[in-house]
Design an enzyme around this catalytic site. Sequence first.
Site, short mmCIF file in Angstrom:
data_model
loop_
_atom_site.label_atom_id
_atom_site.label_comp_id
_atom_site.label_asym_id
_atom_site.label_seq_id
_atom_site.Cartn_x
_atom_site.Cartn_y
_atom_site.Cartn_z
N ASP A 1 -2.85 1.26 12.41
CA ASP A 1 -4.02 0.51 12.82
C ASP A 1 -3.53 -0.60 13.76
O ASP A 1 -2.37 -0.99 13.72
CB ASP A 1 -4.74 -0.08 11.60
CG ASP A 1 -6.16 -0.52 11.96
OD1 ASP A 1 -6.89 -0.91 11.05
OD2 ASP A 1 -6.51 -0.49 13.16
N ASP B 1 -8.97 6.83 5.70
CA ASP B 1 -7.90 6.06 5.04
C ASP B 1 -8.57 5.04 4.13
O ASP B 1 -9.67 4.55 4.45
CB ASP B 1 -7.03 5.33 6.07
CG ASP B 1 -7.65 4.00 6.47
OD1 ASP B 1 -8.50 4.02 7.39
OD2 ASP B 1 -7.33 2.96 5.84
N CYS C 1 -5.42 17.87 -13.51
CA CYS C 1 -4.51 17.43 -12.44
C CYS C 1 -3.10 17.91 -12.74
O CYS C 1 -2.65 17.87 -13.87
CB CYS C 1 -4.54 15.89 -12.35
SG CYS C 1 -3.42 15.20 -11.14
N CYS D 1 -0.32 16.61 -11.24
CA CYS D 1 0.66 15.65 -10.71
C CYS D 1 1.70 15.34 -11.80
O CYS D 1 1.51 15.63 -12.98
CB CYS D 1 -0.03 14.37 -10.25
SG CYS D 1 -0.40 13.18 -11.56
N CYS E 1 0.35 13.42 -14.84
CA CYS E 1 -0.51 14.17 -15.77
C CYS E 1 0.24 15.28 -16.49
O CYS E 1 -0.16 15.71 -17.56
CB CYS E 1 -1.71 14.75 -15.00
SG CYS E 1 -2.80 13.45 -14.42
N HIS F 1 -0.66 9.44 -9.47
CA HIS F 1 -1.87 10.19 -9.82
C HIS F 1 -3.02 9.93 -8.85
O HIS F 1 -3.65 10.86 -8.34
CB HIS F 1 -2.34 9.88 -11.25
CG HIS F 1 -3.71 10.46 -11.47
ND1 HIS F 1 -3.91 11.82 -11.70
CD2 HIS F 1 -4.94 9.90 -11.39
CE1 HIS F 1 -5.21 12.06 -11.78
NE2 HIS F 1 -5.86 10.91 -11.59
N1 LIG Z 1 -13.19 -0.92 7.46
C1 LIG Z 1 -12.29 -0.99 8.49
C2 LIG Z 1 -10.91 -0.78 8.23
C3 LIG Z 1 -9.99 -0.85 9.27
C4 LIG Z 1 -10.42 -1.14 10.58
N2 LIG Z 1 -9.51 -1.23 11.60
C5 LIG Z 1 -9.94 -1.52 12.85
N3 LIG Z 1 -9.03 -1.61 13.85
N4 LIG Z 1 -11.24 -1.72 13.15
C6 LIG Z 1 -12.18 -1.65 12.18
O1 LIG Z 1 -13.45 -1.85 12.51
C7 LIG Z 1 -11.80 -1.34 10.84
C8 LIG Z 1 -12.73 -1.27 9.79
ZN LIG Z 2 -2.59 13.40 -12.14
#
Ligand SMILES: Nc1ccc2nc(N)nc(O)c2c1
Ligand SMILES: [Zn+2]
Length: 372
Positions: free
Chosen positions: A91, A266, A304, A306, A309, A335
Site C-alpha cells: 500500500d 486485504d 479445518c 490447519c 486444528c 488458524h
Molecule cells: N480501507 C482502506 C484500507 C487501505 C487503504 N489504502 C489506501 N491507499 N487508500 C484507501 O482508501 C484505503 C482504504
Molecule cells: Zn484451523
Amino acid sequence: MIGDFSIHATDGQARLGELHTAHGIVRTPAFMPVGTVGTVKSLCPQDLRDAGSQIILGNTYHLYLRPGDELVARRGGLHRFMRWDGPILTDSGGFQVFSLSGLRKLTPDGVEFRSHIDGSKHLFTPEKVLDIQRNLGSDVMMVLDECVPYGADHAYTLKSLDLTHAWAARSRENHAPGRNGQLLFGIVQGGFFKDLRERSAEAVCSMDFEGHAIGGLSVGESTAEMYDLLAHTAPLLPAHKPRYLMGVGKPLDILEGIEHGVDMFDCVLPTRNARNGTLYTSQGQVNIKRAQYREDDEPLDPACSCYTCRNFSRAYLRHLYVAKELLSYRLNTIHNVRFFLDLAAGAREAVAHGRFEVYKARFREIFQPAEA
Ligand SMILES: Nc1ccc2nc(N)nc(O)c2c1
Ligand SMILES: [Zn+2]
C-alpha cells in the site's frame, strides 16, 4: 506476461481469474494476509505457504520509517529480506499516514506528516512513495491517494478527488507500465457519493493502470453503506483488469465483494483478531477466552485442516490465551489466516462450478444466521 490478467470462469458478476506477477501467478479471488512491517505477525514464511497464501501485503509507510526502504533495498529487497518468494503488494502509505501519524498536512505536492515512532517530519509525494515501493521491490504498487475520512461532505470529497486524481496522473507518469516488472494500481475514491465515485472511476480508469482499487471504504461506515457503494462502484471498474477492494473485510464482506466482481482483498481482521482471541470457524466466531472452552477437548474447528486444528484442543488454546503465552498468537494466527485463505479458495472453486450463490448463502447462515 507480467501484468496479464485472465478470466477463466464467471458466475454472475463473480469471476475466477489469474494475475501474472514477477513472483508468480495469483489465482483470484485472492485474500492477502497483511504483513505491515515485513512480517505477517507471528507467522514465518513457511506458515504462510502451509496456509495457502499466494500474495501478501506490506506497507510503504511502516517500512519507510523502519527499517527504511533504502536499507531493505541494500539487503536485496523485501522478498529476500523477509524470505517470502511469492508476490507482494504494498500500500502507498496515504491511508497509514492518516490513520497513524499525528501531525499531517495535505499540500498539492503531497502529504507532510510526523513519524508515529519518533516524531520526525516527512513528506510523501506521489513520486516518493513509488521510489519507496521500487526500493522494496513490490510486485504490485499502489498510487498515493487521500482516503477521505468517513462523514466528509460532498464539497470536501470533490476537492479531495482533484488532488487524488492529480497524484494518480503523476504516479502513472513516474512509473511506466511494465517498468521492472512492477505493476501499478490506481485507486478510486469519492467517499459515499455515487456521483463522485463515477467521476473518480472515469478519471482513474482512463490512466492505463494495470489494476484498479476501490479505496475509501471500510473506514467506519455501516455494512449497508459499504455494500451500497461497493455495488455501485465495482462495475464502474474495467472488467478486464483486476479489481481490489482495500481493507475488506469480514468473511461476509469478502463474499459480497466477490459477488460484485472484486478480485483481491486485504484485511487485518484474521491477524489482529487472532491476537485478541477472536477466531473464525466453520461454526461461526469463537471467542477462545470464554470459560465454556476450559475443558473443551475438541479442535478449534473440526472442518479445518490447519496445524492448530490438527494438533490442539480448544482448552489448550484458551489456556495459552489466558496465560498470555506467545504461542497463543502463533496458533491462533495460523488458524485465522488459513480460514480466510480457505474462504477465498472455496470461492474460486464455487465460481468455477457456477455455485457461488450457494457458497455465499452457506457462510451467511454461519456468520449471520437468519433471525430465529
Ligand atoms: N480501507 C482502506 C484500507 C487501505 C487503504 N489504502 C489506501 N491507499 N487508500 C484507501 O482508501 C484505503 C482504504
Ligand atoms: Zn484451523
